[in-house]
Design an enzyme around this catalytic site. Structure first.
Site, PDB file in Angstrom:
ATOM      1  N   VAL A 156       0.865  -1.173   0.000  1.00 52.78           N
ATOM      2  CA  VAL A 156       0.000   0.000   0.000  1.00 52.78           C
ATOM      3  C   VAL A 156       0.906   1.229   0.000  1.00 52.78           C
ATOM      4  O   VAL A 156       1.901   1.265   0.725  1.00 52.78           O
ATOM      5  CB  VAL A 156      -0.910   0.028   1.250  1.00 52.78           C
ATOM      6  CG1 VAL A 156      -1.801   1.267   1.233  1.00 52.78           C
ATOM      7  CG2 VAL A 156      -1.745  -1.249   1.334  1.00 52.78           C
ATOM      8  N   CYS A 157       0.567   2.214  -0.827  1.00 54.61           N
ATOM      9  CA  CYS A 157       1.273   3.503  -0.814  1.00 54.61           C
ATOM     10  C   CYS A 157       2.771   3.249  -1.070  1.00 54.61           C
ATOM     11  O   CYS A 157       3.127   2.426  -1.918  1.00 54.61           O
ATOM     12  CB  CYS A 157       0.994   4.186   0.527  1.00 54.61           C
ATOM     13  SG  CYS A 157       1.326   5.956   0.588  1.00 54.61           S
ATOM     14  N   THR A 158       3.640   3.922  -0.349  1.00 53.43           N
ATOM     15  CA  THR A 158       5.076   3.769  -0.595  1.00 53.43           C
ATOM     16  C   THR A 158       5.640   2.455  -0.051  1.00 53.43           C
ATOM     17  O   THR A 158       6.849   2.239  -0.124  1.00 53.43           O
ATOM     18  CB  THR A 158       5.851   4.957  -0.012  1.00 53.43           C
ATOM     19  OG1 THR A 158       5.444   5.150   1.347  1.00 53.43           O
ATOM     20  CG2 THR A 158       5.568   6.225  -0.796  1.00 53.43           C
ATOM     21  N   GLY A 159       4.770   1.576   0.447  1.00 55.87           N
ATOM     22  CA  GLY A 159       5.210   0.200   0.698  1.00 55.87           C
ATOM     23  C   GLY A 159       5.779  -0.426  -0.568  1.00 55.87           C
ATOM     24  O   GLY A 159       6.648  -1.304  -0.508  1.00 55.87           O
TER      25      GLY A 159
ATOM     26  N   ALA B  40      -2.401   2.247  -4.515  1.00 51.33           N
ATOM     27  CA  ALA B  40      -2.015   3.664  -4.529  1.00 51.33           C
ATOM     28  C   ALA B  40      -1.897   4.198  -3.092  1.00 51.33           C
ATOM     29  O   ALA B  40      -1.672   3.434  -2.166  1.00 51.33           O
ATOM     30  CB  ALA B  40      -3.023   4.443  -5.362  1.00 51.33           C
TER      31      ALA B  40
END
Lengths: 219, 219
Positions: free
Chosen positions: B105-108, B155
């Site tokens: 998720v996200c910048t993971g 995202a």
């Protein structure tokens, strides 16, 4: 925007994590806001299924007068609401007297109810818990976010994100609220349209109702 | 549905809470799923602004081979991704070899990238971090949930809820996924339509871009 507002999120064993974290993720980005997690005593509190602990940094007594209260739900609310000597319920009642906004997510509204805050007000909660809400003198409604003066209640679990964005708008204006929505990229694309009992197929509603009756940890 | 699947969510200082908690709230309700929060060592990890700690119950080494990985983002990802001796990146690389699903998720997704998992794959991340993703050989895209074989990236921040519902469908079927969506009452009603840089007013996009540059803790 040099406003300063203290936002307190009380936590307890048996809370639903997303009830607290949805609003937290929005409101911690509000310029000038200080968000604090509080509990009867500082320390970890286990979420509903016990698979995660969130940590309260401060005691309720350390934060007697937050500008904004955000009360999450979870199955742990029932024991707290039923306890006439509950320190948390007493804290909510007292903090509400001086708060700018008093809000809840999901069955967090049962704690507002136990504190006597919802008498005669329209309010909402998780769709499975509407009857419990009525027992506190509230007028239950299936709207997602219900505003009654300074009291705002939100529906089940994920609705706290929508509530917090509306609260951000009330506190800091529409531009800030839109910026927060963009910062958390909240452009929802659920894969189904089954997020409300009014929209989900009847068989799915029945499935969730039965699962909740068997293991009432969902709300 | 007696499936049993271990779902590991690795956490670290500087994670974004909702990145982890959105998927957690969906997946902990998946029948037969065991969700565990893991970190290099067990114990509390502070979220991006430091206002909350989530607790990891187990060490990475205790959970070498989860069926599903869900890797959250947050500004803490940068130091981890840049550390060639990162235990977390090595764990992701190794766990991915045997996983059924590897998700972020996200910048993971930057951590998946650092583990070499995204080379040549379409992938996504927070809209402010697309360039960083490309540096790992991924092909960045603005879709909300991107499936490439067993690798699923989502995202920014709130998109993990959508991703987890799709994952639940892949693991347990559409009926179960719809029931989970209803259980968390995920019937989004954002007060604005500004959740994506493609939809928000240009002035709001610029506002968030500038705020992120000044204090890059949002993603």
């Amino acid at each position: 925007m040099p406003l300063t507002v203290q936002i307190a999120i009380p936590i307890f064993d048996g809370l639903t994590a997303l009830d607290a974290i949805g609003p937290y993720e929005v409101l911690q980005r509000l310029p000038g806001a200080e968000v604090v997690f509080v509990a009867e005593e500082p320390g970890p509190r286990r979420t509903d299924e016990g698979r995660l602990a969130l940590v309260a940094d401060l005691a309720l007594a350390d934060v007697p007068s937050p500008g904004i209260l955000v009360v999450p739900g979870g199955h742990g609310t029932r024991a707290i609401a039923a306890d006439e000597d509950s320190e948390l319920v007493a804290w909510i009642r007292s903090a509400h007297e001086r708060s700018r906004w008093t809000t809840s997510v999901c069955t967090g509204s049962l704690l507002l109810g136990a504190a006597g805050i919802l008498k005669g007000l329209r309010a909402t909660t998780h769709w499975l818990s509407m009857d419990e809400l009525a027992a506190y003198g509230a007028e239950p409604t299936h709207e997602r976010v219900v505003e009654q003066g300074k009291v705002i209640t939100a529906a089940g679990v994920s609705s706290g994100i929508d509530m917090a964005l509306r609260l951000a708008e009330l506190v800091a204006g529409a531009d800030v609220a839109q910026a927060l929505q963009l910062a958390i990229e909240y452009d929802p694309e659920p894969p189904f349209d089954s997020g409300s009992p009014l929209k989900a197929p009847a068989a799915i509603v029945e499935l969730v109702r039965r699962a909740a009756a068997a293991s009432p940890t969902g709300a």
